[in-house]
Motif scaffolding. Structure first.
Motif, PDB file in Angstrom:
ATOM      1  N   UNK A 159       0.841  -1.195   0.000  1.00  0.00           N
ATOM      2  CA  UNK A 159       0.000   0.000   0.000  1.00  0.00           C
ATOM      3  C   UNK A 159       0.875   1.243   0.000  1.00  0.00           C
ATOM      4  N   UNK A 160       0.570   2.188  -0.892  1.00  0.00           N
ATOM      5  CA  UNK A 160       1.327   3.424  -0.944  1.00  0.00           C
ATOM      6  C   UNK A 160       2.794   3.218  -1.204  1.00  0.00           C
ATOM      7  N   UNK A 161       3.128   2.188  -1.963  1.00  0.00           N
ATOM      8  CA  UNK A 161       4.521   1.917  -2.287  1.00  0.00           C
ATOM      9  C   UNK A 161       5.300   1.219  -1.192  1.00  0.00           C
ATOM     10  N   UNK A 162       4.622   0.829  -0.099  1.00  0.00           N
ATOM     11  CA  UNK A 162       5.288   0.176   1.032  1.00  0.00           C
ATOM     12  C   UNK A 162       4.676  -1.187   1.284  1.00  0.00           C
ATOM     13  N   UNK A 163       5.536  -2.158   1.599  1.00  0.00           N
ATOM     14  CA  UNK A 163       5.082  -3.510   1.924  1.00  0.00           C
ATOM     15  C   UNK A 163       5.054  -3.683   3.436  1.00  0.00           C
ATOM     16  N   UNK A 172      -6.710 -10.435  12.148  1.00  0.00           N
ATOM     17  CA  UNK A 172      -6.288  -9.071  11.857  1.00  0.00           C
ATOM     18  C   UNK A 172      -7.333  -8.428  10.948  1.00  0.00           C
ATOM     19  N   UNK A 173      -7.491  -7.118  11.074  1.00  0.00           N
ATOM     20  CA  UNK A 173      -8.418  -6.384  10.227  1.00  0.00           C
ATOM     21  C   UNK A 173      -7.631  -5.364   9.427  1.00  0.00           C
ATOM     22  N   UNK A 174      -7.889  -5.313   8.118  1.00  0.00           N
ATOM     23  CA  UNK A 174      -7.123  -4.454   7.227  1.00  0.00           C
ATOM     24  C   UNK A 174      -8.070  -3.742   6.265  1.00  0.00           C
ATOM     25  N   UNK A 175      -7.892  -2.435   6.115  1.00  0.00           N
ATOM     26  CA  UNK A 175      -8.650  -1.676   5.122  1.00  0.00           C
ATOM     27  C   UNK A 175      -7.848  -1.592   3.836  1.00  0.00           C
ATOM     28  N   UNK A 176      -8.508  -1.843   2.704  1.00  0.00           N
ATOM     29  CA  UNK A 176      -7.851  -1.820   1.408  1.00  0.00           C
ATOM     30  C   UNK A 176      -8.276  -0.596   0.619  1.00  0.00           C
ATOM     31  N   UNK A 177      -7.322   0.073   0.008  1.00  0.00           N
ATOM     32  CA  UNK A 177      -7.604   1.189  -0.898  1.00  0.00           C
ATOM     33  C   UNK A 177      -7.386   0.717  -2.333  1.00  0.00           C
ATOM     34  N   UNK A 220      10.349  -8.470  -2.745  1.00  0.00           N
ATOM     35  CA  UNK A 220       8.911  -8.686  -2.943  1.00  0.00           C
ATOM     36  C   UNK A 220       8.227  -7.343  -3.189  1.00  0.00           C
ATOM     37  N   UNK A 221       8.568  -6.345  -2.388  1.00  0.00           N
ATOM     38  CA  UNK A 221       7.981  -5.017  -2.539  1.00  0.00           C
ATOM     39  C   UNK A 221       8.299  -4.431  -3.907  1.00  0.00           C
TER      40      UNK A 221
END
Length: 250
Positions: free
Chosen positions: A129-133, A181-186, A207-208
């Motif tokens: 997300x946002x260029x970060x793994x 775990x709970x994660x919001x995806x954009x 990987x990133x």
């Protein structure tokens, strides 16, 4: 939504005891992504991962097709894990050749832009997300516990001789607890679920780099598999990718 999965036995293991499942319900804007990495002699690991995955998906599918809020997703994942564990543990108890078999499990139940993620063992969930793994899940392994306690460094953990010794698995005991775990995806975020055949061969930074690069999810999944094979392919390798954003083009 877009998704892709791939698995390979690697260059050393005689069989592939990994398995993945991706079930999508576009009409409900929901999906289930699952990776299992079996363990046990002969074909026992393959049996454990296959039966765990089949039972897990079977139990979770009604909620997937109906749509689910966070509470329901968590309840569904816990119930599906219990059923998968009962199935594998029961088989191991009834058939001597399967005694002691088990499997890791990492699964994501995605509803819209929300992902509920469960893991048991050292198969992992990441988000790009946002260029970060970022690693979402936490390994249930002897080495990871040592690292969390500060007894070994991150670098030591990667090369530790007991890095494959897991402390929690599906089907080994009568009950098992998974972490949630709970994660919001954009839009544009990529969810990666994988076995340790990838993470043991390819560093997170690489990987990133692959996930941030150009190409479709299939391009990226195949590149990650190739890197794991080029790195030695000492274990079975499984990669499952999911994004709820617009379809990525090459």
């Amino acid at each position: 939504m877009e998704y892709f999965g791939i698995t390979d036995k690697g260059r050393v293991r005689p069989t592939n005891q990994d398995i993945y499942r991706i079930e999508a319900c576009p009409d409900r804007d929901s999906a289930l992504v699952l990776v299992c990495d079996g363990m046990g002699g002969a074909n026992a690991g393959n049996v454990a991962s296959r039966f765990a995955a089949e039972r897990f998906v079977e139990e979770a599918k009604p909620a997937l097709e109906a749509g689910a809020d966070e509470t329901m997703r968590h309840e569904t994942l816990r119930r599906a894990l219990d059923r998968a564990n009962d199935t594998v543990f029961g088989l191991a108890g009834r058939q001597p050749e399967f005694r002691g078999m088990g499997t890791t499990l990492v699964g994501a139940f995605v509803q819209g832009r929300s992902a509920s993620i469960m893991n048991v063992g050292d198969s992992r969930a990441y988000i790009m997300s946002g260029g970060m793994l970022h690693q979402i899940s936490e390994d249930h392994s002897y080495v990871e516990e040592m690292r969390r306690l500060g007894r070994i460094s991150e670098a030591d953990a990667r090369s530790h001789p007991q890095k494959n010794l897991i402390t929690r698995a599906v089907g080994v005991d009568a009950t098992v607890e998974g972490d949630l775990f709970e994660q919001t995806l954009a839009d544009g975020d990529i969810l990666l679920l994988c076995s340790d055949g990838l993470t043991g061969m390819v560093e997170d930074g690489k990987i990133a780099e692959v996930l941030a690069g150009a190409g479709t999810l299939e391009d990226k999944g195949r590149e990650l598999l190739t890197l794991a094979l080029e790195g030695g392919g000492r274990d079975n390798i499984t990669v499952a990718l999911f994004t709820c954003g617009a379809k990525q083009e090459a």
